[in-house]
Enzyme design. Structure first.
Site, mmCIF file in Angstrom:
data_model
loop_
_atom_site.group_PDB
_atom_site.id
_atom_site.type_symbol
_atom_site.label_atom_id
_atom_site.label_comp_id
_atom_site.label_asym_id
_atom_site.label_seq_id
_atom_site.Cartn_x
_atom_site.Cartn_y
_atom_site.Cartn_z
ATOM 1 N N TYR A 40 0.801 -1.230 -0.031
ATOM 2 C CA TYR A 40 0.005 -0.096 0.156
ATOM 3 C C TYR A 40 0.916 1.240 0.066
ATOM 4 O O TYR A 40 1.195 1.627 1.181
ATOM 5 C CB TYR A 40 -1.144 -0.055 1.282
ATOM 6 C CG TYR A 40 -1.821 -1.262 1.086
ATOM 7 C CD1 TYR A 40 -2.080 -1.923 0.328
ATOM 8 C CD2 TYR A 40 -2.708 -1.461 2.367
ATOM 9 C CE1 TYR A 40 -3.143 -2.927 0.051
ATOM 10 C CE2 TYR A 40 -3.385 -2.223 2.529
ATOM 11 C CZ TYR A 40 -3.753 -3.307 1.459
ATOM 12 O OH TYR A 40 -4.713 -4.325 1.561
ATOM 13 N N GLY A 73 -17.754 1.798 -0.795
ATOM 14 C CA GLY A 73 -18.583 2.848 -0.710
ATOM 15 C C GLY A 73 -20.052 2.694 -1.401
ATOM 16 O O GLY A 73 -20.949 3.319 -1.280
#
Ligand SMILES: NC(=O)c1ccc[n+]([C@@H]2O[C@H](COP(=O)([O-])OP(=O)(O)OC[C@H]3O[C@@H](n4cnc5c(N)ncnc54)[C@H](OP(=O)(O)O)[C@@H]3O)[C@@H](O)[C@H]2O)c1
Length: 290
Positions: A70, A220
């Protein structure tokens, strides 16, 4: 661990003991989004990323998921910058086995010497003597499983990692890995709208292995006004994201969701899901809706 649910709502999710010995609140935090676009480079607002990490810990989150890839390493650096020296009960899980050669690109690499190098780097970047939970990000099909998981066992024997986990695996792969090592967690894509890995979840539940669903609110999609959960949200007094997370928590006692966000407001909303208790009929209704 504190049980003051007003101060630390994450505790309302209950606890799961990783490997039977390392208890964490069942609502964690995923630190992937504390990076730039395509999970590449620094976040747009590094100060907000620090605030997010400190806030979730304040709210009782004591399980944070990250990975060497990441950023690469940006997420681990943010965690160290925000939280080191770490609070006593904080468990940081990281991963290796997936390279990130550019924005939005992932490639599995499971060669043992590479996994070892990444573990050494994560120890340094997180500034810890031992990694609490080290997850093989992906099984590399070009490398024998025994070599990949076997290297993690060596790192464990050397005291560099405490527990071993896997990510995005089938039941068969999990079974084979368990012939080589004690596996305490499995991290697979799972949410209300995508439950294709029910068999892995059921196996994990039977064997008391933590099931860490990534993509818990479908990035989301389950959170916004267009969400299929919006109607129930209106009369239930909980946001769609909270309903999606509460459903996961209710689905299995081994479930350990790690919703990710780059905003304090969303982090607070997500952690508050630990206090949303669904009735049997709400649980069924949500499962049918999504
Ligand atoms: N093992 C693996 O292969 C793997 C793969 C992917 C992810 N993961 C892990 O799983 C964690 C979670 O997965 P994920 O990040 O892919 O999916 P997710 O948690 O379902 O979704 C995160 C996304 O949803 C938005 N969001 C978060 N809370 C929200 C809210 N309350 N309302 C509206 N939008 C919200 C975030 O945007 P904002 O920043 O704007 O809030 C972010 O774009 C990651 O952080 C990472 O640790 C693991």
């Amino acid at each position: 661990m504190s049980t003051d649910l007003d101060a630390q709502p994450a505790a309302a999710a209950g606890t799961f003991a990783l490997g039977g010995v390392l208890p964490v609140h069942r609502l964690g935090f995923g630190a992937m989004h504390l990076t730039g676009p395509g999970i590449w480079g620094p976040p747009k607002d590094p100060d907000e990323a620090v605030r997010v990490l400190r806030r979730v810990v304040e709210l009782g989150v004591n399980f944070i998921d990250t990975a060497d890839s990441y950023g690469p390493f940006v997420s681990e650096h943010m965690i160290r910058a925000a939280l080191h020296p770490y609070p006593e009960h904080l468990v940081i899980a990281t991963k290796a086995g997936m390279t990130r050669p550019g924005p939005g690109i992932f490639r599995p690499v499971g060669r043992p010497e590479y996994l070892r190098q990444q573990a050494e780097l994560s120890l340094r970047h997180l500034e810890v003597d031992r990694i609490d939970l080290y997850q093989l990000h992906r099984i590399d099909p070009r490398v024998p499983l025994v070599d990949q998981v076997g290297e993690l066992v060596l790192l464990q024997q050397e005291g560099k990692i405490r527990h071993i986990g896997l990510s995005q695996v089938t039941v068969e792969q999990l079974r084979r890995a368990r012939e080589i090592a004690t596996i305490v967690s499995v991290q697979n894509l799972y949410n209300l709208a995508d439950r294709s890995d029910e068999d892995v979840l059921d196996y994990a539940e039977r064997e008391n292995i933590a099931f860490i669903p990534w993509y818990p609110i479908a990035t989301g999609e389950l959170a916004g006004p267009e969400s299929p959960l919006a109607a129930m949200s209106a009369h239930r007094g909980a946001t769609p994201a909270q309903l999606a997370l509460a459903w996961l928590l209710r689905r299995s006692p081994v479930m350990l969701p790690i919703p990710g966000t780059s905003s304090v407001a969303h982090a607070e909303e997500n952690v508050a899901a630990a206090r949303v208790t669904l009735t049997d009929s709400e649980f069924e209704e949500l499962a049918a809706l999504a």
